[in-house]
Design a protein around this motif. Structure first.
Motif, PDB file in Angstrom:
ATOM      1  N   ASP A 217       2.175  40.230  -2.568  1.00  0.00           N
ATOM      2  CA  ASP A 217       2.186  41.402  -1.683  1.00  0.00           C
ATOM      3  C   ASP A 217       2.737  41.036  -0.310  1.00  0.00           C
ATOM      4  OD1 ASP A 217       1.094  42.918  -3.689  1.00  0.00           O
ATOM      5  OD2 ASP A 217      -0.957  42.821  -2.912  1.00  0.00           O
ATOM      6  N   ALA A 218       2.352  39.861   0.199  1.00  0.00           N
ATOM      7  CA  ALA A 218       2.808  39.435   1.525  1.00  0.00           C
ATOM      8  C   ALA A 218       4.306  39.178   1.551  1.00  0.00           C
ATOM      9  CB  ALA A 218       2.053  38.180   1.957  1.00  0.00           C
ATOM     10  N   GLN A 219       4.874  38.807   0.404  1.00  0.00           N
ATOM     11  CA  GLN A 219       6.314  38.601   0.330  1.00  0.00           C
ATOM     12  C   GLN A 219       7.058  39.917   0.165  1.00  0.00           C
ATOM     13  OE1 GLN A 219       5.970  35.603  -2.900  1.00  0.00           O
ATOM     14  NE2 GLN A 219       7.179  34.281  -1.577  1.00  0.00           N
ATOM     15  N   SER A 220       6.472  40.836  -0.602  1.00  0.00           N
ATOM     16  CA  SER A 220       7.119  42.132  -0.816  1.00  0.00           C
ATOM     17  C   SER A 220       7.001  43.040   0.402  1.00  0.00           C
ATOM     18  CB  SER A 220       6.502  42.830  -2.039  1.00  0.00           C
ATOM     19  OG  SER A 220       6.652  42.052  -3.201  1.00  0.00           O
ATOM     20  N   PHE A 221       5.879  42.931   1.102  1.00  0.00           N
ATOM     21  CA  PHE A 221       5.629  43.761   2.283  1.00  0.00           C
ATOM     22  C   PHE A 221       5.186  42.851   3.428  1.00  0.00           C
ATOM     23  CE2 PHE A 221       4.472  46.086  -1.605  1.00  0.00           C
ATOM     24  CZ  PHE A 221       5.389  47.138  -1.549  1.00  0.00           C
ATOM     25  N   PRO A 222       6.145  42.162   4.060  1.00  0.00           N
ATOM     26  CA  PRO A 222       5.809  41.169   5.089  1.00  0.00           C
ATOM     27  C   PRO A 222       4.949  41.750   6.210  1.00  0.00           C
ATOM     28  CG  PRO A 222       8.133  41.039   4.498  1.00  0.00           C
ATOM     29  CD  PRO A 222       7.609  42.278   3.852  1.00  0.00           C
ATOM     30  N   LEU A 223       3.982  40.943   6.658  1.00  0.00           N
ATOM     31  CA  LEU A 223       3.109  41.372   7.746  1.00  0.00           C
ATOM     32  C   LEU A 223       3.855  41.422   9.075  1.00  0.00           C
ATOM     33  CD1 LEU A 223      -0.182  39.388   6.987  1.00  0.00           C
ATOM     34  CD2 LEU A 223       0.399  41.722   6.347  1.00  0.00           C
ATOM     35  N   LEU A 224       4.893  40.598   9.190  1.00  0.00           N
ATOM     36  CA  LEU A 224       5.628  40.515  10.452  1.00  0.00           C
ATOM     37  C   LEU A 224       6.991  41.187  10.292  1.00  0.00           C
ATOM     38  CD1 LEU A 224       5.232  39.351  13.299  1.00  0.00           C
ATOM     39  CD2 LEU A 224       6.435  37.298  12.550  1.00  0.00           C
ATOM     40  N   GLN A 225       7.057  42.479  10.613  1.00  0.00           N
ATOM     41  CA  GLN A 225       8.300  43.242  10.582  1.00  0.00           C
ATOM     42  C   GLN A 225       8.433  44.024  11.887  1.00  0.00           C
ATOM     43  OE1 GLN A 225       9.558  45.222   6.800  1.00  0.00           O
ATOM     44  NE2 GLN A 225       7.417  44.932   6.217  1.00  0.00           N
ATOM     45  N   LEU A 226       9.633  44.057  12.433  1.00  0.00           N
ATOM     46  CA  LEU A 226       9.832  44.773  13.688  1.00  0.00           C
ATOM     47  C   LEU A 226       9.466  46.246  13.563  1.00  0.00           C
ATOM     48  CD1 LEU A 226      13.176  43.220  15.016  1.00  0.00           C
ATOM     49  CD2 LEU A 226      10.891  42.937  15.962  1.00  0.00           C
ATOM     50  N   ASP A 227       9.758  46.835  12.416  1.00  0.00           N
ATOM     51  CA  ASP A 227       9.432  48.246  12.223  1.00  0.00           C
ATOM     52  C   ASP A 227       7.940  48.520  12.348  1.00  0.00           C
ATOM     53  OD1 ASP A 227      12.054  48.810  11.849  1.00  0.00           O
ATOM     54  OD2 ASP A 227      11.943  49.124   9.684  1.00  0.00           O
ATOM     55  N   HIS A 228       7.114  47.522  11.982  1.00  0.00           N
ATOM     56  CA  HIS A 228       5.675  47.733  11.909  1.00  0.00           C
ATOM     57  C   HIS A 228       4.919  47.151  13.097  1.00  0.00           C
ATOM     58  CE1 HIS A 228       6.307  47.975   7.271  1.00  0.00           C
ATOM     59  NE2 HIS A 228       6.661  49.090   7.891  1.00  0.00           N
ATOM     60  N   LEU A 229       5.609  46.445  13.991  1.00  0.00           N
ATOM     61  CA  LEU A 229       4.963  45.966  15.195  1.00  0.00           C
ATOM     62  C   LEU A 229       4.589  47.153  16.078  1.00  0.00           C
ATOM     63  CD1 LEU A 229       5.888  43.096  14.390  1.00  0.00           C
ATOM     64  CD2 LEU A 229       6.598  42.762  16.764  1.00  0.00           C
ATOM     65  N   PRO A 230       3.487  47.053  16.844  1.00  0.00           N
ATOM     66  CA  PRO A 230       3.147  48.153  17.755  1.00  0.00           C
ATOM     67  C   PRO A 230       4.235  48.335  18.812  1.00  0.00           C
ATOM     68  CG  PRO A 230       1.747  46.232  18.144  1.00  0.00           C
ATOM     69  CD  PRO A 230       2.489  45.969  16.876  1.00  0.00           C
ATOM     70  N   ALA A 231       4.415  49.560  19.245  1.00  0.00           N
ATOM     71  CA  ALA A 231       5.485  49.878  20.201  1.00  0.00           C
ATOM     72  C   ALA A 231       5.320  49.095  21.498  1.00  0.00           C
ATOM     73  CB  ALA A 231       5.507  51.379  20.474  1.00  0.00           C
ATOM     74  N   PHE A 232       4.078  48.883  21.945  1.00  0.00           N
ATOM     75  CA  PHE A 232       3.892  48.193  23.222  1.00  0.00           C
ATOM     76  C   PHE A 232       4.355  46.737  23.151  1.00  0.00           C
ATOM     77  CE2 PHE A 232      -0.038  46.922  21.107  1.00  0.00           C
ATOM     78  CZ  PHE A 232      -0.205  45.612  21.524  1.00  0.00           C
ATOM     79  N   ALA A 233       4.398  46.170  21.924  1.00  0.00           N
ATOM     80  CA  ALA A 233       4.847  44.790  21.748  1.00  0.00           C
ATOM     81  C   ALA A 233       6.323  44.705  21.380  1.00  0.00           C
ATOM     82  CB  ALA A 233       4.003  44.106  20.676  1.00  0.00           C
ATOM     83  N   GLY A 234       7.046  45.801  21.508  1.00  0.00           N
ATOM     84  CA  GLY A 234       8.477  45.795  21.236  1.00  0.00           C
ATOM     85  C   GLY A 234       8.849  46.230  19.842  1.00  0.00           C
ATOM     86  N   GLY A 235       7.869  46.675  19.050  1.00  0.00           N
ATOM     87  CA  GLY A 235       8.153  47.102  17.694  1.00  0.00           C
ATOM     88  C   GLY A 235       8.620  48.537  17.622  1.00  0.00           C
TER      89      GLY A 235
END
Length: 364
Positions: A217-235
């Motif tokens: 699951d972690a490979q198919s849906f990576p935890l670290l993706q720019l799309d999913h980062l919070p907006a305040f952190a630049g995501g």
């Protein structure tokens, strides 16, 4: 042209790539380490005894290992940082993976590692002898570069240069799934069957806690993706954030993570261009390691621009952060995003990194 002398061995890099001298020297040092991992430092004694000694016969069949390492010089941020690339994974899944590896009760067992094709899931080491990041990089490259290891459980000698360059360890290698490999490193040359038995209990425990499923699951849906980062952190989606990519190096853990590339940095050429820029940026902020540049010790923030993007490096005692932004981003905006991003990363360390590291084997 860069030369590196290690005892009787002379290593040479000739490049027209624009890579910094410091990074080419690091590549040569890793190449030397890979040679020692294959042969131990007995090869140095052989050359001292006989300058005409030909080591090519001893290196027969190791071409894929060396080629794989050379390939990683261009594409793996972990090589640039001299750090391990962990798989971002929910903390409970990583704890379960670590606990499974700790169950191995063998006096000769020195290290246990669970790998994917590009990242490390977890590592178990003796508390007094943690595995050095460069040793883990080299042994992981040794394992991943051989297709034969994928066909069946294998047993092969390998040296860990930082641990002890004079002796072989004996590696038990078994792919539990297509992209999940168990590596057990023993000091005993006759430990294959004991390690194979330990693998059975480890594998059963991993399956009982669905660790393999969590890794998939972690490979198919990576935890670290720019799309999913919070907006305040630049995501955020493309066009809603100036942040294009970043590399985060946790210095104390010796580990590095980065999100996958996305548009406009989604072609082989654009990825290579950015990775080369990271290399130059890294060299610029570490000039204090080069004699004759004492003024560079204060360069803890470095900002530079180009037609494709602007780059910012921010360095502290705990971490290094290298980030690429839309070319219209000014320095104050880039610094602000990096400060918030680094704060968010520190808050997510349990899921992003192998921590604590190292972890001793269970002696109960």
């Amino acid at each position: 042209v860069v030369f590196l002398v290690r005892g009787p061995l002379y290593l040479v890099a000739v490049a027209a790539t624009g890579e910094p001298v410091s990074f080419l020297a690091k590549q040569l040092d890793l190449m030397y380490g890979q040679l020692i991992a294959i042969l131990t430092n007995a090869v140095e004694r052989a050359f001292k005894k006989s300058p005409k000694f030909d080591m090519r016969q001893l290196l027969g069949g190791t071409g894929p290992v060396l080629k794989s390492l050379i390939h990683s010089f261009t594409w793996e941020p972990s090589i640039l940082m001299g750090a391990v690339a962990p798989l971002p994974l929910p903390v409970e899944a990583r704890k379960a993976a670590t606990a499974a590896l700790q169950l191995a009760h063998l006096p000769s067992l020195q290290f246990a590692v669970l790998l994917t094709n590009s990242q490390v899931i977890t590592v178990v080491s003796p508390r007094k002898n943690p595995m050095h990041p460069s040793d883990l990089i080299l042994v992981a490259n040794f394992v991943r570069s051989s297709e034969s290891f994928r066909l069946s459980e294998s047993f092969s000698p390998v040296c860990l240069p930082k641990f002890n360059p004079a002796v072989f360890m004996y590696s038990y290698i078994c792919y539990l799934e297509e992209d999940v490999c168990l590596l057990l490193l023993s000091s005993a040359p006759d430990s294959f069957y004991d390690l194979a038995e330990a693998r059975q209990s480890i594998e059963a425990n991993l399956k009982a806690h669905d660790v393999i499923g969590s890794v998939s699951d972690a490979q198919s849906f990576p935890l670290l993706q720019l799309d999913h980062l919070p907006a305040f952190a630049g995501g955020g989606p493309i066009g809603l954030t100036p942040l294009l990519h970043f590399i985060y190096h946790n210095i104390s853990l010796g580990q590095v993570v980065s999100p996958s590339f996305r548009c406009p940095i989604d072609t082989k050429c654009s990825k290579k261009r950015l990775l080369r820029e990271y290399q130059r940026l890294h060299a610029a902020v570490h000039l204090d390691t080069v004699p004759g540049h004492p003024e560079s010790q204060s360069h803890r923030v470095h900002f530079r621009g180009s037609e494709q993007y602007v780059l910012l490096a921010t360095i502290s005692a705990e971490f290094e952060l290298y980030a690429a932004f839309d070319p219209l981003t000014d320095k104050s905006a880039a610094v602000s995003i990096c400060n918030r991003l680094s704060g968010w990363m520190r808050g997510e360390e349990a899921d992003l990194f192998i921590s604590p590291y190292p972890i001793a084997f269970d002696q109960t």
